[in-house]
Design a protein around this motif. Structure first.
Motif, PDB file in Angstrom:
ATOM      1  N   LEU A   3     -79.544  -2.608 -44.822  1.00 17.25           N
ATOM      2  CA  LEU A   3     -78.329  -1.793 -44.728  1.00 17.25           C
ATOM      3  C   LEU A   3     -77.076  -2.645 -44.863  1.00 17.25           C
ATOM      4  O   LEU A   3     -76.119  -2.264 -45.546  1.00 17.25           O
ATOM      5  CB  LEU A   3     -78.329  -1.046 -43.396  1.00 17.25           C
ATOM      6  N   ASP A   4     -77.059  -3.812 -44.234  1.00 14.70           N
ATOM      7  CA  ASP A   4     -75.876  -4.679 -44.262  1.00 14.70           C
ATOM      8  C   ASP A   4     -75.675  -5.310 -45.629  1.00 14.70           C
ATOM      9  O   ASP A   4     -74.544  -5.384 -46.132  1.00 14.70           O
ATOM     10  CB  ASP A   4     -76.020  -5.781 -43.208  1.00 14.70           C
ATOM     11  N   VAL A   5     -76.755  -5.772 -46.262  1.00 15.39           N
ATOM     12  CA  VAL A   5     -76.628  -6.439 -47.551  1.00 15.39           C
ATOM     13  C   VAL A   5     -76.197  -5.445 -48.628  1.00 15.39           C
ATOM     14  O   VAL A   5     -75.322  -5.749 -49.455  1.00 15.39           O
ATOM     15  CB  VAL A   5     -77.955  -7.116 -47.943  1.00 15.39           C
ATOM     16  N   GLU A   6     -76.775  -4.262 -48.632  1.00 18.08           N
ATOM     17  CA  GLU A   6     -76.404  -3.267 -49.647  1.00 18.08           C
ATOM     18  C   GLU A   6     -74.927  -2.904 -49.581  1.00 18.08           C
ATOM     19  O   GLU A   6     -74.311  -2.608 -50.602  1.00 18.08           O
ATOM     20  CB  GLU A   6     -77.250  -2.011 -49.487  1.00 18.08           C
ATOM     21  N   ALA A   7     -74.341  -2.942 -48.386  1.00 21.31           N
ATOM     22  CA  ALA A   7     -72.924  -2.612 -48.234  1.00 21.31           C
ATOM     23  C   ALA A   7     -72.022  -3.617 -48.934  1.00 21.31           C
ATOM     24  O   ALA A   7     -70.870  -3.301 -49.265  1.00 21.31           O
ATOM     25  CB  ALA A   7     -72.568  -2.527 -46.747  1.00 21.31           C
ATOM     26  N   GLU A   8     -72.537  -4.811 -49.220  1.00 18.65           N
ATOM     27  CA  GLU A   8     -71.751  -5.850 -49.888  1.00 18.65           C
ATOM     28  C   GLU A   8     -71.845  -5.765 -51.414  1.00 18.65           C
ATOM     29  O   GLU A   8     -71.056  -6.401 -52.108  1.00 18.65           O
ATOM     30  CB  GLU A   8     -72.251  -7.235 -49.457  1.00 18.65           C
ATOM     31  N   LEU A   9     -72.804  -5.028 -51.922  1.00 18.42           N
ATOM     32  CA  LEU A   9     -73.105  -5.068 -53.354  1.00 18.42           C
ATOM     33  C   LEU A   9     -72.320  -4.017 -54.129  1.00 18.42           C
ATOM     34  O   LEU A   9     -71.990  -2.958 -53.588  1.00 18.42           O
ATOM     35  CB  LEU A   9     -74.609  -4.832 -53.566  1.00 18.42           C
ATOM     36  N   PRO A  10     -72.061  -4.297 -55.412  1.00 17.05           N
ATOM     37  CA  PRO A  10     -71.494  -3.248 -56.266  1.00 17.05           C
ATOM     38  C   PRO A  10     -72.481  -2.097 -56.388  1.00 17.05           C
ATOM     39  O   PRO A  10     -73.694  -2.296 -56.242  1.00 17.05           O
ATOM     40  CB  PRO A  10     -71.269  -3.949 -57.603  1.00 17.05           C
ATOM     41  N   PRO A  11     -71.994  -0.886 -56.669  1.00 10.74           N
ATOM     42  CA  PRO A  11     -72.885   0.281 -56.637  1.00 10.74           C
ATOM     43  C   PRO A  11     -74.021   0.245 -57.642  1.00 10.74           C
ATOM     44  O   PRO A  11     -75.031   0.928 -57.439  1.00 10.74           O
ATOM     45  CB  PRO A  11     -71.936   1.449 -56.910  1.00 10.74           C
ATOM     46  N   TRP A  12     -73.914  -0.546 -58.703  1.00 14.69           N
ATOM     47  CA  TRP A  12     -74.967  -0.582 -59.716  1.00 14.69           C
ATOM     48  C   TRP A  12     -76.051  -1.612 -59.399  1.00 14.69           C
ATOM     49  O   TRP A  12     -77.058  -1.702 -60.099  1.00 14.69           O
ATOM     50  CB  TRP A  12     -74.379  -0.857 -61.101  1.00 14.69           C
ATOM     51  N   ILE A  13     -75.862  -2.404 -58.333  1.00 18.69           N
ATOM     52  CA  ILE A  13     -76.878  -3.344 -57.861  1.00 18.69           C
ATOM     53  C   ILE A  13     -77.346  -2.889 -56.489  1.00 18.69           C
ATOM     54  O   ILE A  13     -76.543  -2.718 -55.576  1.00 18.69           O
ATOM     55  CB  ILE A  13     -76.350  -4.786 -57.760  1.00 18.69           C
ATOM     56  N   ARG A  14     -78.659  -2.686 -56.336  1.00 19.14           N
ATOM     57  CA  ARG A  14     -79.236  -2.241 -55.066  1.00 19.14           C
ATOM     58  C   ARG A  14     -80.342  -3.210 -54.655  1.00 19.14           C
ATOM     59  O   ARG A  14     -80.920  -3.905 -55.482  1.00 19.14           O
ATOM     60  CB  ARG A  14     -79.839  -0.842 -55.187  1.00 19.14           C
ATOM     61  N   LEU A  15     -80.628  -3.248 -53.368  1.00 20.37           N
ATOM     62  CA  LEU A  15     -81.825  -3.934 -52.910  1.00 20.37           C
ATOM     63  C   LEU A  15     -83.017  -3.008 -53.119  1.00 20.37           C
ATOM     64  O   LEU A  15     -82.992  -1.856 -52.688  1.00 20.37           O
ATOM     65  CB  LEU A  15     -81.726  -4.278 -51.423  1.00 20.37           C
ATOM     66  N   ALA A  16     -84.040  -3.504 -53.755  1.00 18.21           N
ATOM     67  CA  ALA A  16     -85.284  -2.731 -53.824  1.00 18.21           C
ATOM     68  C   ALA A  16     -85.925  -2.727 -52.442  1.00 18.21           C
ATOM     69  O   ALA A  16     -85.648  -3.588 -51.602  1.00 18.21           O
ATOM     70  CB  ALA A  16     -86.220  -3.334 -54.850  1.00 18.21           C
ATOM     71  N   TYR A  17     -86.776  -1.749 -52.213  1.00 15.14           N
ATOM     72  CA  TYR A  17     -87.544  -1.700 -50.979  1.00 15.14           C
ATOM     73  C   TYR A  17     -88.917  -1.115 -51.296  1.00 15.14           C
ATOM     74  O   TYR A  17     -89.108  -0.430 -52.312  1.00 15.14           O
ATOM     75  CB  TYR A  17     -86.830  -0.888 -49.893  1.00 15.14           C
ATOM     76  N   ASP A  18     -89.871  -1.393 -50.453  1.00 17.84           N
ATOM     77  CA  ASP A  18     -91.240  -0.945 -50.684  1.00 17.84           C
ATOM     78  C   ASP A  18     -91.290   0.575 -50.771  1.00 17.84           C
ATOM     79  O   ASP A  18     -90.767   1.273 -49.896  1.00 17.84           O
ATOM     80  CB  ASP A  18     -92.152  -1.410 -49.557  1.00 17.84           C
ATOM     81  N   GLY A  19     -91.919   1.070 -51.816  1.00 12.67           N
ATOM     82  CA  GLY A  19     -92.051   2.511 -52.017  1.00 12.67           C
ATOM     83  C   GLY A  19     -90.972   3.109 -52.889  1.00 12.67           C
ATOM     84  O   GLY A  19     -91.101   4.285 -53.311  1.00 12.67           O
ATOM     85  N   LEU A  20     -89.922   2.371 -53.211  1.00 13.55           N
ATOM     86  CA  LEU A  20     -88.853   2.895 -54.075  1.00 13.55           C
ATOM     87  C   LEU A  20     -89.403   3.200 -55.456  1.00 13.55           C
ATOM     88  O   LEU A  20     -90.134   2.395 -56.052  1.00 13.55           O
ATOM     89  CB  LEU A  20     -87.732   1.857 -54.180  1.00 13.55           C
ATOM     90  N   LYS A  21     -89.055   4.360 -55.987  1.00 11.89           N
ATOM     91  CA  LYS A  21     -89.417   4.745 -57.357  1.00 11.89           C
ATOM     92  C   LYS A  21     -88.162   4.844 -58.208  1.00 11.89           C
ATOM     93  O   LYS A  21     -87.154   5.401 -57.771  1.00 11.89           O
ATOM     94  CB  LYS A  21     -90.151   6.113 -57.363  1.00 11.89           C
ATOM     95  N   VAL A  22     -88.237   4.284 -59.413  1.00 14.66           N
ATOM     96  CA  VAL A  22     -87.107   4.256 -60.324  1.00 14.66           C
ATOM     97  C   VAL A  22     -87.575   4.752 -61.687  1.00 14.66           C
ATOM     98  O   VAL A  22     -88.603   4.288 -62.210  1.00 14.66           O
ATOM     99  CB  VAL A  22     -86.543   2.819 -60.458  1.00 14.66           C
ATOM    100  N   GLU A  23     -86.834   5.688 -62.265  1.00 12.44           N
ATOM    101  CA  GLU A  23     -87.120   6.157 -63.611  1.00 12.44           C
ATOM    102  C   GLU A  23     -86.325   5.361 -64.625  1.00 12.44           C
ATOM    103  O   GLU A  23     -85.116   5.164 -64.466  1.00 12.44           O
ATOM    104  CB  GLU A  23     -86.771   7.647 -63.737  1.00 12.44           C
ATOM    105  N   VAL A  24     -86.985   4.866 -65.659  1.00 13.58           N
ATOM    106  CA  VAL A  24     -86.332   4.044 -66.683  1.00 13.58           C
ATOM    107  C   VAL A  24     -86.441   4.756 -68.016  1.00 13.58           C
ATOM    108  O   VAL A  24     -87.539   5.155 -68.406  1.00 13.58           O
ATOM    109  CB  VAL A  24     -86.971   2.642 -66.779  1.00 13.58           C
TER     110      VAL A  24
END
Length: 255
Positions: free
Chosen positions: A234-255
């Motif tokens: 939660l803390d690290v994601e708050a520092e990042l630009p909106p187009w960069i996210r931390l992945a996490y286990d179980g996350l699904k992304v459509e490409v």
């Protein structure tokens, strides 16, 4: 293509054995990270990149019931230790598992899992069909899918990432050259390792990963191979630009 993050942690996983830091004690499920791996659903093809020691747990959690191929980035144990558990897919599918990796990596597998490759096999051992990735400067065919290798260095060890269509996956690296940087440009999604904030001998730091991504300019980017030293999700994601996210286990992304 649907990308499922099976594991997003470093070699020790998060939480780390014996650690009582705020990340390892976090109740946020995004701070609980198995060893790094992804599943790719490409049409009706099911591919996994790296089978670490959590492979069985990851397959069950993600409800992967069919696997067409296994693709290796390099030979370290946190990426290969789960190879034995492909037996379940051998039994269900009644076929050998295609395994893709550099010749050096496949030789290491043959040493560490010698019983799989013995002349006289014990009944029930995994069945594999090895496919060497001979070159890093041109695409190779994986079950009819074109895969562009992405050369990187993990300290002094040459490793591979992969680009499939608009998706780039590169983990366990602390240096990439101009050829790989060119392959990263204008991707739809880049997944890149960001171990921690402090300098590390074989992994990109958070700042280094962001710098590479800002040069590459993908539409979206996800950071993986994360240690407990990076901080709470939660803390690290708050520092990042909106187009960069931390992945996490179980996350699904459509490409």
């Amino acid at each position: 293509m649907t990308v499922t993050f099976l594991g997003t942690g470093t070699s020790s996983g998060v939480p780390m054995i014996g650690c009582t830091c705020e990340v390892c004690c976090s109740l946020d499920h995004r701070d609980q990270r198995l060893r790094v791996s992804v599943h790719l659903a490409i049409g009706d093809q099911s591919i996994v990149i790296d089978s670490g020691p959590d492979f069985r747990q990851q397959m069950l959690r993600a409800r992967v019931t069919h696997l067409d191929a296994l693709l290796f980035t390099h030979e370290h144990k946190d990426h290969t230790a789960g190879l034995d558990d492909i037996r379940a897919f051998n039994f269900r599918q009644q076929t050998d598992m295609p395994v893709f990796g550099e010749p050096r990596v496949l030789r290491q597998l043959q040493q560490e899992f010698a019983y799989i490759f013995a002349e006289h096999k014990y009944p029930g051992v995994p069945r594999v069909r090895l496919h060497p990735i001979e070159r890093d400067d041109e695409p190779f065919d994986m079950l009819g899918i074109s895969v562009q290798p992405l050369r990187a260095l993990h300290h002094k060890l040459p490793v591979l990432g992969f680009r499939i269509g608009g998706f780039c996956y590169l983990t366990d690296a602390n240096h990439i050259g101009p050829e790989t940087r060119a392959h990263l440009r204008d991707a739809d999604v880049i997944v890149l390792n960001a171990l921690r904030r402090e300098q590390h001998i074989s992994h990109f730091t958070l700042a280094q990963a962001i710098e590479i991504l800002e040069e590459a300019k993908p539409r979206r980017a996800y950071l993986t191979h994360i240690s407990h030293q990076l901080g709470r999700h939660l803390d690290v994601e708050a520092e990042l630009p909106p187009w960069i996210r931390l992945a996490y286990d179980g996350l699904k992304v459509e490409v």
